[in-house]
Design a protein around this motif. Sequence first.
Motif, PDB file in Angstrom:
ATOM      1  N   ALA A 131       1.160   2.828  21.676  1.00 24.63           N
ATOM      2  CA  ALA A 131       1.450   4.165  21.164  1.00 24.63           C
ATOM      3  C   ALA A 131       2.568   4.140  20.131  1.00 24.63           C
ATOM      4  N   SER A 132       3.397   3.111  20.179  1.00 28.84           N
ATOM      5  CA  SER A 132       4.486   2.961  19.223  1.00 28.84           C
ATOM      6  C   SER A 132       4.664   1.482  18.927  1.00 28.84           C
ATOM      7  N   ALA A 133       5.536   1.178  17.976  1.00 32.70           N
ATOM      8  CA  ALA A 133       5.757  -0.211  17.599  1.00 32.70           C
ATOM      9  C   ALA A 133       6.277  -1.014  18.787  1.00 32.70           C
ATOM     10  N   VAL A 134       5.865  -2.272  18.859  1.00 39.55           N
ATOM     11  CA  VAL A 134       6.353  -3.160  19.911  1.00 39.55           C
ATOM     12  C   VAL A 134       7.851  -3.369  19.685  1.00 39.55           C
ATOM     13  N   GLU A 135       8.657  -3.050  20.671  1.00 44.02           N
ATOM     14  CA  GLU A 135      10.107  -3.003  20.490  1.00 44.02           C
ATOM     15  C   GLU A 135      10.722  -4.387  20.303  1.00 44.02           C
ATOM     16  N   ALA A 136      11.697  -4.445  19.374  1.00 47.26           N
ATOM     17  CA  ALA A 136      12.547  -5.620  19.177  1.00 47.26           C
ATOM     18  C   ALA A 136      11.756  -6.920  19.190  1.00 47.26           C
ATOM     19  N   THR A 137      10.749  -6.991  18.348  1.00 46.95           N
ATOM     20  CA  THR A 137       9.837  -8.137  18.327  1.00 46.95           C
ATOM     21  C   THR A 137       9.505  -8.508  16.889  1.00 46.95           C
ATOM     22  N   ASP A 138       9.455  -9.821  16.626  1.00 45.06           N
ATOM     23  CA  ASP A 138       9.108 -10.282  15.293  1.00 45.06           C
ATOM     24  C   ASP A 138       7.871 -11.169  15.279  1.00 45.06           C
ATOM     25  N   ALA A 139       7.183 -11.256  16.420  1.00 42.09           N
ATOM     26  CA  ALA A 139       5.905 -11.970  16.469  1.00 42.09           C
ATOM     27  C   ALA A 139       5.065 -11.378  17.593  1.00 42.09           C
ATOM     28  N   ILE A 140       3.784 -11.167  17.313  1.00 44.81           N
ATOM     29  CA  ILE A 140       2.869 -10.646  18.322  1.00 44.81           C
ATOM     30  C   ILE A 140       1.584 -11.454  18.290  1.00 44.81           C
ATOM     31  N   VAL A 141       0.960 -11.563  19.460  1.00 42.99           N
ATOM     32  CA  VAL A 141      -0.231 -12.393  19.643  1.00 42.99           C
ATOM     33  C   VAL A 141      -1.229 -11.609  20.482  1.00 42.99           C
ATOM     34  N   THR A 142      -2.533 -11.797  20.213  1.00 47.83           N
ATOM     35  CA  THR A 142      -3.545 -11.136  21.035  1.00 47.83           C
ATOM     36  C   THR A 142      -4.832 -11.957  21.087  1.00 47.83           C
ATOM     37  N   THR A 143      -5.595 -11.688  22.131  1.00 52.21           N
ATOM     38  CA  THR A 143      -6.962 -12.215  22.252  1.00 52.21           C
ATOM     39  C   THR A 143      -7.967 -11.077  22.231  1.00 52.21           C
ATOM     40  N   GLU A 144      -7.497  -9.874  21.962  1.00 50.04           N
ATOM     41  CA  GLU A 144      -8.331  -8.673  21.993  1.00 50.04           C
ATOM     42  C   GLU A 144      -9.057  -8.493  20.662  1.00 50.04           C
ATOM     43  N   PRO A 145     -10.383  -8.435  20.647  1.00 51.80           N
ATOM     44  CA  PRO A 145     -11.112  -8.234  19.392  1.00 51.80           C
ATOM     45  C   PRO A 145     -10.786  -6.883  18.751  1.00 51.80           C
ATOM     46  N   ASN A 146     -10.847  -6.856  17.417  1.00 55.18           N
ATOM     47  CA  ASN A 146     -10.632  -5.629  16.639  1.00 55.18           C
ATOM     48  C   ASN A 146      -9.298  -4.954  16.940  1.00 55.18           C
TER      49      ASN A 146
ATOM     50  N   PRO B 192      -9.472 -19.935  15.914  1.00 53.72           N
ATOM     51  CA  PRO B 192     -10.787 -19.287  15.976  1.00 53.72           C
ATOM     52  C   PRO B 192     -11.588 -19.678  17.211  1.00 53.72           C
ATOM     53  N   ARG B 193     -11.477 -20.937  17.640  1.00 56.57           N
ATOM     54  CA  ARG B 193     -12.278 -21.387  18.775  1.00 56.57           C
ATOM     55  C   ARG B 193     -11.831 -20.703  20.064  1.00 56.57           C
ATOM     56  N   ALA B 194     -10.518 -20.565  20.240  1.00 61.69           N
ATOM     57  CA  ALA B 194     -10.006 -19.924  21.451  1.00 61.69           C
ATOM     58  C   ALA B 194     -10.034 -18.401  21.358  1.00 61.69           C
ATOM     59  N   GLY B 195     -10.150 -17.862  20.136  1.00 60.91           N
ATOM     60  CA  GLY B 195     -10.119 -16.416  19.966  1.00 60.91           C
ATOM     61  C   GLY B 195      -8.728 -15.851  20.173  1.00 60.91           C
ATOM     62  N   VAL B 196      -7.748 -16.455  19.474  1.00 59.33           N
ATOM     63  CA  VAL B 196      -6.352 -16.017  19.566  1.00 59.33           C
ATOM     64  C   VAL B 196      -5.819 -15.849  18.156  1.00 59.33           C
ATOM     65  N   VAL B 197      -5.153 -14.721  17.884  1.00 59.61           N
ATOM     66  CA  VAL B 197      -4.499 -14.508  16.596  1.00 59.61           C
ATOM     67  C   VAL B 197      -3.061 -14.066  16.811  1.00 59.61           C
ATOM     68  N   GLY B 198      -2.245 -14.283  15.778  1.00 56.83           N
ATOM     69  CA  GLY B 198      -0.854 -13.872  15.851  1.00 56.83           C
ATOM     70  C   GLY B 198      -0.333 -13.484  14.483  1.00 56.83           C
ATOM     71  N   ALA B 199       0.700 -12.665  14.476  1.00 59.78           N
ATOM     72  CA  ALA B 199       1.372 -12.271  13.240  1.00 59.78           C
ATOM     73  C   ALA B 199       2.873 -12.343  13.476  1.00 59.78           C
ATOM     74  N   ALA B 200       3.598 -12.856  12.481  1.00 57.88           N
ATOM     75  CA  ALA B 200       5.045 -13.004  12.611  1.00 57.88           C
ATOM     76  C   ALA B 200       5.740 -12.585  11.327  1.00 57.88           C
ATOM     77  N   HIS B 201       6.968 -12.121  11.495  1.00 58.23           N
ATOM     78  CA  HIS B 201       7.838 -11.735  10.394  1.00 58.23           C
ATOM     79  C   HIS B 201       8.989 -12.735  10.382  1.00 58.23           C
ATOM     80  N   ALA B 202       9.046 -13.568   9.323  1.00 57.69           N
ATOM     81  CA  ALA B 202      10.026 -14.650   9.269  1.00 57.69           C
ATOM     82  C   ALA B 202      10.923 -14.498   8.049  1.00 57.69           C
TER      83      ALA B 202
END
Length: 247
Positions: free
Chosen positions: A72-87, A105-115
């Motif tokens: 519902a809101s931004a993930v607090e105090a975080t600079d990297a997030i990861v998920t296995t949830e499609p879409n 791609p094989r495991a179905g895991v993605v992540g985004a980071a702010h560095a």
Amino acid sequence: MRIRRVVTTRAGGRSKPPYDSFNLGGGVGDDPDAVAANRHRLATELGLEPDRLVWMEQVHGRNAEIVDGPRASAVEATDAIVTTEPNLALVALCADCVPVLLADPRAGVVGAAHAGRVGARVGVLPAAVRAMTEAGASVDRIEVLLGPSVCGECYEVPAAMQADVEAHLPGSACKTRKGTPGLDLRAGLWRQLADAGVAKIGLDPRCTVEDKTLFSHRREGATGRLAALTWLDPEGDSAGPISHGAS
């Protein structure tokens, strides 16, 4: 499983100067209604519902969190997030810092980071890789895109700061085009990833300071934020990076 990657430009949005026009960052002084309209347009053009975009409260730290659904809101105090949830699109916001998109791609895991300088120095990317493996990824299968950021020729810093960052992020020290001490964070992050066993590393070579189609805090001071996003699309095979201006 197709891996989607998108990097926005500053064109095509509702924000007025100095945030013109496709600013996606809240908390930078822009009109909240314009930011909301820009974020809604981004989701619509990507074929996602607005609540399927996950944002971070970026604090230049090294916290990495696994998310399993919309927030519902931004993930607090975080600079990297990861998920296995499609879409479920993970978003990193930047205006000179390095946005980093990761995927197995094989495991179905993605992540985004702010560095940024501080986050890169304290290890946000190793934390992101650890979160990826906790979610089921294998380091030797992880693919990484280092997005547009300030380049080493434009990133002048005091010599003491350069030495401190180099001690924590080897390979990042460089000289600017003026011959002064500089930092190339993408070079340091590339080396850090390679040393960790990541073999597939891509680079968006654009410099945010030099490329006026991108936001740059160092160039402009008050300005907007571009977004780098990644998500799992169950409709097809893996795909490479996409540059998207939402124009």
